[in-house]
Design an enzyme around this catalytic site. Structure first.
Site, PDB file in Angstrom:
ATOM      1  CE  LYS A 121      -2.502  -1.053   3.654  1.00 19.11           C
ATOM      2  NZ  LYS A 121      -2.258  -2.502   3.828  1.00 19.11           N
ATOM      3  CB  THR A 122       3.574   2.425   2.240  1.00 17.65           C
ATOM      4  OG1 THR A 122       2.801   2.331   3.440  1.00 17.65           O
ATOM      5  CG2 THR A 122       4.481   3.637   2.341  1.00 17.65           C
ATOM      6  CD  GLU A 165      -0.357   3.126   3.454  1.00 16.47           C
ATOM      7  OE1 GLU A 165      -0.169   2.227   4.293  1.00 16.47           O
ATOM      8  OE2 GLU A 165       0.526   3.924   3.097  1.00 16.47           O
TER       9      GLU A 165
END
Length: 464
Positions: A121-122, A165
């Site tokens: 995600k990051t 995110e």
């Protein structure tokens, strides 16, 4: 374009303001003109960066830190019910707002891209933020890690795109209404909040149901969990589903990922034409993240060739295979990986870039619940390294679980043929690694806790 400042966010107080998610929202609100205040358990470069934006940051938690005229108190799921500032908010009748609601409020009126799913995600959010910025679109963004400096995890931009995110760990991503959503994968993680894969699938279905009519879901093709979700939502009216992956049936097909040292060249076929671009981080996993970002950006109307070229501007995010330095011929790299899939992906990426060099890992397990459920798989992942040192479990928000220790991981690692040793004294690690490392080796500090602090210590010890 300047979105308005919600009335409830004019004078917010953040409990745990130094955290990755909380600090990003605080920074955006400060940039929009809010009088931001908050507290954190310790001072940090992130806290200092917030002060530079005009925020008041208290160190330690005390009832007196909460101003009586605060318009709301923002908390994350990590804040315990007995926090003195939370108790004071109840006494004063100040509304308590979850971090996800605060983030949803700053996305309102923009075109959000929400990045969800296990593992990446990051990185994927960061890739989009960097690429869109390189194209001059000046997006707003909130990321779970710093791009290049403390406090660079968020930005209030003048453009109409917001890249966020979206955290599924506590179901808080149900609060967002994205125009484009990415699901990288779904695995059984966050064991304190999900009892089964079916609960996770239901949670992701709810998230997909929040995509605005006419919006797009970008989902990994060939990942079991992601494929299950795509199948469950494929009939949703007004939803376009775009898949990406290496299988020839994917909408965006990855033809080849070619390692080039610590970078990769990626070739994809999109809408019948081939596009080749560079990703400035190693490994197939990160190449897939870049293709997810490419697919999402195109869904917002950005030309594919322009976005592909801009993705090459991404050079990494802190704690995601971040080179911390080199001393005595030894490179020290930091990895946030704490789930077996992430650990395997990062170790395979480093192995592909390392050639004949040895890989030494310092691993710190994160959470008792995760270790209880996935300790065996963590140990198996460590077998990909040449040698590993395993620290005690970093508890974060959890209380100990009887019988759950790092020994679960160490035992599984040895069964898998790994060379692994326990180290209960974190302060001794630098000496231990200095005694093991030889010129040409790569040292990987790995985990979501404070193992990241060891990189500079190891480098200093190697230098001496």
């Amino acid at each position: 374009m300047k979105p308005g400042l919600p009335t409830a966010m004019e004078r917010p107080h953040f409990i745990g303001i130094g955290g990755a998610g909380m600090s990003g929202i605080a920074k955006i609100l400060a940039q929009r003109g809010a009088q931001v205040a908050g507290s954190d358990s310790r001072d940090s470069e992130t806290a200092q960066a917030l002060r530079a934006h005009g925020a008041t940051v208290h160190i330690g938690h005390a009832a007196g830190h909460l101003a009586t005229d605060a318009t709301c108190v923002v908390v994350s799921s990590a804040i315990r019910a007995d926090n003195p500032e939370l108790a004071r908010a109840a006494e004063l009748g100040i509304p308590v707002v979850h971090r996800s609601d605060a983030l949803a409020s700053v996305m309102d009126g923009l075109r959000p891209i929400a990045v969800a799913g296990t593992h990446g995600k990051t990185t994927t959010t960061s890739m989009l933020a960097v690429a869109l910025s390189a194209l001059g679109l000046d997006p707003s963004y909130a990321i779970g890690g710093d791009l290049d400096a403390p406090g660079s995890n968020a930005h209030h931009g003048e453009g109409d795109v917001f890249v966020a995110e979206a955290d599924e760990s506590d179901r808080s991503f149900h609060k967002y209404t994205p125009q484009v959503a990415i699901i990288l994968n779904a695995e059984l993680d966050h064991h304190a909040n999900y009892a089964s894969m079916d609960e996770i699938y239901e949670s992701f279905e709810t998230f997909v149901g929040k995509i605005v009519p006419g919006g797009t879901l970008v989902v990994a093709h060939g990942q079991e969990g992601a494929a299950e979700i795509a199948g469950r939502v494929s009939g949703n009216p007004g939803l376009t589903v775009k898949t990406y992956g290496e299988d020839e049936t994917a909408d965006v097909r990855i033809l080849k990922v070619t390692p080039r040292g610590l970078t990769s060249e990626v070739a994809v076929v999109m809408d019948g034409r081939e596009i080749v671009f560079t990703v400035s981080v190693p490994g197939r996993h990160y190449a897939h993240n870049a293709v997810a970002a490419l697919t999402a950006g195109v869904a917002l109307g950005i030309p594919a060739e322009d976005l592909a070229a801009a993705l090459g501007k991404y050079t990494g995010v802190k704690r995601r295979l971040q080179l911390k330095g080199e001393a005595a011929g030894v490179q020290v790299i930091d990895s946030y990986a704490h789930h077996p899939t992430e650990m395997t992906a990062d170790l395979e990426a480093i192995r592909g870039a390392a050639g004949d060099s040895r890989i030494l890992v310092v691993f710190q397990p994160h959470l008792f619940s995760r270790t209880q459920e996935l300790g065996k798989e963590m140990g198996q992942a460590l077998a990909l390294a040449d040698a590993s040192v395993v620290l005690d479990i970093y508890p974060a928000r959890e209380d100990p679980i009887p019988g759950v220790t790092s020994e679960l991981i160490i035992s599984a690692a040895r069964t898998a043929g790994a060379d692994v040793a326990a180290e209960h004294d974190k302060a001794a690690v630098a000496d231990v690694i200095a005694g093991m490392a030889k010129p040409g080796d790569l040292v990987l500090t790995m985990g979501a806790g404070d193992v990241t602090d060891l990189g500079p210590q190891i480098l200093a010890r190697l230098s001496n």
